[in-house]
Design an enzyme around this catalytic site. Structure first.
Site, PDB file in Angstrom:
ATOM      1  N   SER A 215       0.851  -1.190   0.000  1.00 37.80           N
ATOM      2  CA  SER A 215       0.000   0.000   0.000  1.00 37.80           C
ATOM      3  C   SER A 215       0.881   1.231   0.000  1.00 37.80           C
ATOM      4  O   SER A 215       1.954   1.239   0.634  1.00 37.80           O
ATOM      5  CB  SER A 215      -0.895   0.009   1.239  1.00 37.80           C
ATOM      6  OG  SER A 215      -1.554   1.255   1.382  1.00 37.80           O
TER       7      SER A 215
ATOM      8  N   TYR B 173      -1.719  -0.394  10.900  1.00 40.48           N
ATOM      9  CA  TYR B 173      -1.709  -0.881   9.520  1.00 40.48           C
ATOM     10  C   TYR B 173      -0.507  -0.353   8.737  1.00 40.48           C
ATOM     11  O   TYR B 173       0.177  -1.119   8.037  1.00 40.48           O
ATOM     12  CB  TYR B 173      -3.009  -0.460   8.823  1.00 40.48           C
ATOM     13  CG  TYR B 173      -3.077  -0.838   7.370  1.00 40.48           C
ATOM     14  CD1 TYR B 173      -3.259  -2.164   6.983  1.00 40.48           C
ATOM     15  CD2 TYR B 173      -2.964   0.129   6.362  1.00 40.48           C
ATOM     16  CE1 TYR B 173      -3.320  -2.520   5.646  1.00 40.48           C
ATOM     17  CE2 TYR B 173      -3.032  -0.212   5.026  1.00 40.48           C
ATOM     18  CZ  TYR B 173      -3.211  -1.534   4.670  1.00 40.48           C
ATOM     19  OH  TYR B 173      -3.263  -1.874   3.337  1.00 40.48           O
TER      20      TYR B 173
END
Length: 245
Positions: A140, A163
């Site tokens: 990501s 995350y």
């Protein structure tokens, strides 16, 4: 026929990536933590005429499950051409650096980092038997240290203390893995599918699973001149795909 294993592929981006590789003639092992969900995904694909697919029960956070999946795949093939480490969890939002629990970190890292290591190490022998092995770690842009220290970055104010570090760690593992395999035929890359509308983000994303699947499939099917050890985000940089670490 080339073969590919995709973790977390019963829905969303993983499912769409499976569909694209099937259309390109691959045999796909569709990894799913919930076997019934995987079987339903397989039924959907076969109804579209994409029959070279089968569900494999695999919880990447469970070593016994990964070992069982390796045995199951190994009973069917001695060669795996592509591994796509797609399975991941967000850990829920918001995530505050001073408030997130150690347990939250453990849970997210167990899937997003340790799960990738677990699966890669379990299947590396089948990949080494391929003349053109490819590993794609689904990352990501939120794992970019450079971008998250830049106030001009479009997602600068969207921090996730659990995350984001998991994806930064995954990126570093990708670098080390690519380096270790540098003198082989392997291509190993971290690929950001983009901010995509899926269950993962409660469909808040602005991109489509079709766009995301195409980005991942592209790096799963690299030719011998393709890059390795790179961090790719075609959403961030449509021209070259390169994104700062």
């Amino acid at each position: 026929m080339k073969s590919a294993l995709i973790t977390g592929a019963n829905k969303g981006i993983g499912f769409e990536t499976a569909r694209l590789l099937l259309r390109h003639g691959y045999h796909v092992y569709l990894g799913s933590r919930d076997l019934n969900a995987g079987l339903r995904a397989v039924d959907t694909l076969r109804a579209e005429g994409l029959t070279a697919v089968e569900a494999i029960q695999m919880d990447v956070s469970d070593s016994a499950s990964v070992k069982a999946a390796r045995i199951e795949v190994g009973q069917q093939t001695e060669v795996l051409d592509v591994l796509i480490n797609n399975a991941g969890i967000s850990g829920g939002m918001p995530q505050n650096a001073l408030g997130a629990s150690i347990e939250a970190f453990r849970q997210v890292f167990e899937t997003n980092v340790f799960g990738v290591v677990r699966v890669t190490q379990a299947f590396i022998d089948l990949l080494q038997a391929s003349p053109q092995p490819r590993i794609v770690n689904v990352s990501s842009s939120q794992g970019s240290l450079t971008l998250h220290t830049d106030p001009n970055y479009r997602y600068y104010h969207h921090k996730g203390a659990v995350y984001h570090p998991s994806k930064a760690a995954l990126n570093m593992y990708t670098i080390d893995l690519a380096y270790e395999l540098r003198d082989t035929a392997f291509k190993v890359n971290a690929v950001d599918p983009g901010f995509v509308a899926t269950d993962f983000n409660n469909h808040r994303g602005t991109g489509t699973v079709e766009e995301a699947g195409a980005r991942i499939a592209k790096y799963a099917m690299l030719d011998n001149d393709g890059p390795t050890g790179r961090f790719i985000s075609e959403e961030y940089n449509p021209q070259t795909g390169e994104i700062p670490w």
